[in-house]
Design a protein around this motif. Structure first.
Motif, mmCIF file in Angstrom:
data_model
loop_
_atom_site.group_PDB
_atom_site.id
_atom_site.type_symbol
_atom_site.label_atom_id
_atom_site.label_comp_id
_atom_site.label_asym_id
_atom_site.label_seq_id
_atom_site.Cartn_x
_atom_site.Cartn_y
_atom_site.Cartn_z
ATOM 1 N N PRO A 64 15.391 -10.651 -19.606
ATOM 2 C CA PRO A 64 14.426 -9.915 -18.788
ATOM 3 C C PRO A 64 15.044 -8.697 -18.114
ATOM 4 O O PRO A 64 16.207 -8.701 -17.737
ATOM 5 N N LEU A 65 14.222 -7.653 -17.995
ATOM 6 C CA LEU A 65 14.645 -6.463 -17.267
ATOM 7 C C LEU A 65 14.362 -6.611 -15.776
ATOM 8 O O LEU A 65 15.049 -6.047 -14.934
ATOM 9 N N THR B 68 11.285 -14.925 -19.196
ATOM 10 C CA THR B 68 10.516 -15.004 -20.429
ATOM 11 C C THR B 68 10.415 -16.446 -20.864
ATOM 12 O O THR B 68 11.328 -17.238 -20.653
ATOM 13 N N ARG C 26 7.925 -4.088 -19.791
ATOM 14 C CA ARG C 26 8.904 -4.997 -20.363
ATOM 15 C C ARG C 26 8.997 -4.824 -21.887
ATOM 16 O O ARG C 26 8.633 -5.707 -22.671
ATOM 17 N N ASP D 293 11.431 -5.103 -23.679
ATOM 18 C CA ASP D 293 12.346 -6.077 -24.274
ATOM 19 C C ASP D 293 11.594 -7.267 -24.862
ATOM 20 O O ASP D 293 12.108 -7.957 -25.754
ATOM 21 N N TYR E 298 3.871 -5.707 -19.508
ATOM 22 C CA TYR E 298 4.047 -5.139 -18.171
ATOM 23 C C TYR E 298 4.041 -6.303 -17.188
ATOM 24 O O TYR E 298 3.198 -7.211 -17.278
ATOM 25 N N GLU E 299 4.965 -6.288 -16.256
ATOM 26 C CA GLU E 299 5.076 -7.404 -15.320
ATOM 27 C C GLU E 299 3.857 -7.493 -14.408
ATOM 28 O O GLU E 299 3.296 -6.469 -14.006
#
Length: 534
Positions: free
Chosen positions: A6-7, A12, A377, A379, A385-386
Motif C-alpha cells: 500500500p501507498l 490491501t 492507489r 499500486d 482511490y482510498e
C-alpha cells in the motif's frame, strides 16, 4: 490480480491462492452465449476497472438497429400481455431461484465490469432477488381489476383495469448493472410489457447474463431485445421509439430524456443524482454510527446514487465520532480479487477517478483538511482511490455542492437541529438521507422535514431501499417517479376505466323534462353527501 504494497494507510486484501482471473470468467464461449440477444451491426468493447484491459468484443447498435429492436419487441408484446398475470409472475419466481443458485457467475461479472468489492456486488443479487420475489408474489394484487362506486350507486357499475403500456425503453447505468437493469425491468415484464434495454456498454455482460437467466426462467426472448452503444447515439433513439421510458443516471442526461419524452407525450421515470446527508444526533450510538457511516459512504466506492456524501455530526460528539469513523476508514481493505475479503474496490474508470481527484484537490487547495485517505492507489489498479474523509468543507469548494459519486465524504458540525435540517435541505437534490439517534420518535419528526424521497433511521440506505413494498425515488432534481411498491409496477401500466350504466340513463327519463331531471339529480347529490358516499 496480485496483492501490492500500500501507498497509504489502507491495507490491501490478499488475493486467495488460485484466484480466478478475467480470462477464466469471460471466455469466448460465455461471450458468444450472452450476445445472442444483442441487436447491433457494428462492434464495440468493454473493459475491466481492475486492470483497464478489454473484457469482450460486443455488438454496437446503429439507429436502424434500435428501430429494429423495437419492431421485434412490439410484434412479440401482445402475445406476452395475453398470458395470465399468474404465468408472468411465475417467471419472476423461477428467476429468483436461478439467480440465487447461480449467483457466483454473476458476482464475478459484476466485479470484473464495475471493479466493486464482492460483498457490494452481492448487494445487487440481494436487491434483484427481493424485487423478483415481491413482484412475483404481489403482481396479481397490484394489477387485478378494481371495482369502484359509480356516479349513481347500483345503477352505474365501474371497473378499473390496468393495461400494459406496450414497449418500455430502458436506459440503465453502469454502477449497479444487475439491480438497475434487470431489477427495474422485472415489474415491467410482469405487467405485460416488452422491454428494449440499453445497458451501459462497460457493464453489458452482467445485464446480458441476467437476460439469459430470465429467458431460461420462461420469459420469451422476443420481448427483451438489448442494444448497446454510446449514450448520445442510442439513448435518443430509445426515447424516440418507446411507449414509456425508464432512466437511471445523471440529472443532466435525465433532463434530456424528459424533454424527448415530453415532445412525444409519453411517460417517463427518472432516478437521478444525489448529494445525500447523514445526520448524527447528540444521543447517537457512536460505534454504530461510525460503522454505519463506513457502509453508507463507501459501499461500491461511493458510486451509489443513495450513498452519503455530506455527514453532519452534533458538536458534542463530533470529536469522538470522527476519531472512530476515521479509524474504521483507514482500516478498510482495498482489493481487486474475485473473492470476498476486500472492504472496497475500484472506481469504474478514468472519468470517475478524475472527478474524485479534482474534488479532493480543489477542497484541500481552498482550506479543507484530509482526515483519512485522499490519495489514488495505482499500486492496486488504475482507478483505485482510498476512502476519503474531508473536514472544513465550505463553499465555493466543488465537493460542497456537486455530486462526487466516489469514496469521498465531507464532515460538518452542528448544534441546532433546525439549522441542520435547513443545511441538509440546502441542495438541488433530494434522493436519500440518514438519521442516527436512540430516539425513534424524534428521528421520525425530523425525517418528515427532510426533502428527500427516502430517509433511513440508524441505517444509511439499505433499510429504505430494501423495503420493496414501499416506493423509492427522489424529490427535486433527483428525479421523477418511483421504483418499488405499487408505484414501481403501476407506472408501467395505463389505467382504463370501464363503466356500465344499468336500468336508467344519466339523462332525463321516465317522462321527466330537463328541469325536473335537474331537481331530481340535485336531491340525489345531497343524499349521496349525507350518506358519506364519495
Amino acid at each position: 490480480m496480485t496483492e501490492s504494497k500500500p501507498l497509504g494507510t489502507n491495507p490491501t486484501a490478499p488475493a486467495p491462492a488460485g484466484a480466478r482471473t478475467a480470462e477464466d470468467v469471460v471466455t469466448p464461449e460465455v461471450v458468444a452465449q450472452l450476445i445472442r440477444g444483442v441487436i447491433g451491426s457494428r462492434r464495440t468493447a468493454n473493459h475491466s476497472p481492475f486492470t483497464g484491459a478489454k473484457l469482450a468484443d460486443l455488438p454496437e447498435a446503429t439507429p436502424e438497429d434500435v428501430a429494429l429492436a423495437f419492431t421485434r419487441a412490439r410484434a412479440a408484446q401482445p402475445s406476452w400481455a395475453a398470458t395470465s398475470i399468474r404465468t408472468r409472475a411465475a417467471v419472476l419466481l423461477r428467476f429468483h431461484d436461478l439467480l440465487l443458485e447461480r449467483q457466483a457467475e454473476v458476482l464475478d461479472l459484476i466485479q470484473l465490469e464495475t471493479g466493486k468489492a464482492r460483498l457490494h456486488a452481492h448487494e445487487e443479487v440481494q436487491a434483484v432477488a427481493v424485487a423478483a420475489r415481491h413482484y412475483g408474489r404481489r403482481a396479481m394484487a397490484y394489477l387485478r381489476p378494481r371495482r369502484h362506486t359509480g356516479v349513481v350507486p347500483v345503477l352505474t357499475k365501474v371497473t378499473e383495469f390496468r393495461q400494459p403500456r406496450g414497449v418500455i425503453g430502458q436506459i440503465a447505468p453502469w454502477n449497479y448493472p444487475l439491480e438497475l437493469s434487470i431489477g427495474d425491468a422485472l415489474p415491467a415484464f410482469v405487467a405485460g410489457n416488452a422491454v428494449v434495454m440499453k445497458p451501459d456498454t462497460e457493464t453489458a455482460l452482467t445485464a446480458l447474463w441476467a437476460r439469459d437467466l430470465l429467458v431460461e426462467a420462461g420469459l420469451p426472448a422476443e420481448v427483451f431485445p438489448v442494444v448497446l452503444g454510446d449514450g448520445p447515439v442510442v439513448g435518443p433513439e430509445i426515447v424516440r421509439h418507446a411507449d414509456y421510458v425508464s432512466f437511471t443516471g445523471s440529472t443532466r442526461t435525465g433532463r434530456e430524456v424528459a424533454q424527448g419524452a415530453a415532445a412525444r407525450l409519453i411517460g417517463v421515470s427518472l432516478e437521478l443524482g444525489g448529494k445525500n446527508p447523514m445526520l448524527v444526533l447528540r444521543d447517537a450510538d457512536i460505534e454504530q454510527a461510525a460503522a454505519g457511516a463506513v457502509r453508507s459512504c463507501f459501499s461500491s466506492a461511493g458510486q451509489l446514487c443513495v450513498a452519503i456524501e455530506r455527514l453532519y455530526v452534533h458538536d458534542s460528539i463530533a470529536d469522538r465520532f470522527i476519531e472512530r469513523f476515521a479509524e474504521r476508514t483507514r482500516a478498510m481493505r482495498l482489493g481487486n480479487g474475485l473473492a470476498y475479503g476486500a472492504d472496497m474496490g475500484s472506481l469504474a474508470g478514468a472519468r470517475q477517478l478524475a472527478t474524485v481527484t479534482q474534488h479532493v484537490e480543489d477542497a484541500v487547495a481552498k482550506g479543507a483538511t484530509v482526515v483519512a485517505g485522499g490519495v489514488a492507489r495505482p499500486d492496486i489498479g488504475p482507478y483505485f482511490y482510498e476512502p476519503t474523509i474531508l473536514d472544513g468543507v465550505e463553499p465555493p469548494m466543488a465537493v460542497c455542492a456537486e455530486e462526487t459519486f466516489g469514496p469521498v465524504v465531507s464532515l460538518y458540525r452542528f448544534t441546532d437541529e433546525d439549522e441542520v435540517i435547513e443545511a441538509a435541505n440546502a441542495t438541488a437534490f433530494g434522493l436519500n438521507a440518514s438519521i442516527w439517534t436512540r430516539d425513534g420518535k424524534r428521528a421520525h419528526a425530523l425525517a418528515v422535514r427532510l426533502r428527500t424521497g427516502t430517509v433511513s433511521i440508524n441505517e444509511g440506505y439499505a433499510a429504505t431501499y430494501g423495503s420493496v413494498r414501499s416506493p423509492m425515488g427522489g424529490m427535486k432534481e433527483s428525479g421523477l417517479g418511483r421504483r418499488h411498491g405499487s408505484e414501481g409496477i403501476l407506472k408501467f401500466t395505463q389505467a382504463q376505466t370501464v363503466a356500465q350504466q344499468r336500468l336508467l340513463p344519466l339523462a332525463p327519463s321516465l317522462g321527466m323534462d330537463d328541469e325536473k331531471y335537474a331537481v331530481v339529480m340535485s336531491h340525489a347529490l345531497r343524499a349521496l353527501k349525507a350518506l358519506r358516499l364519495s
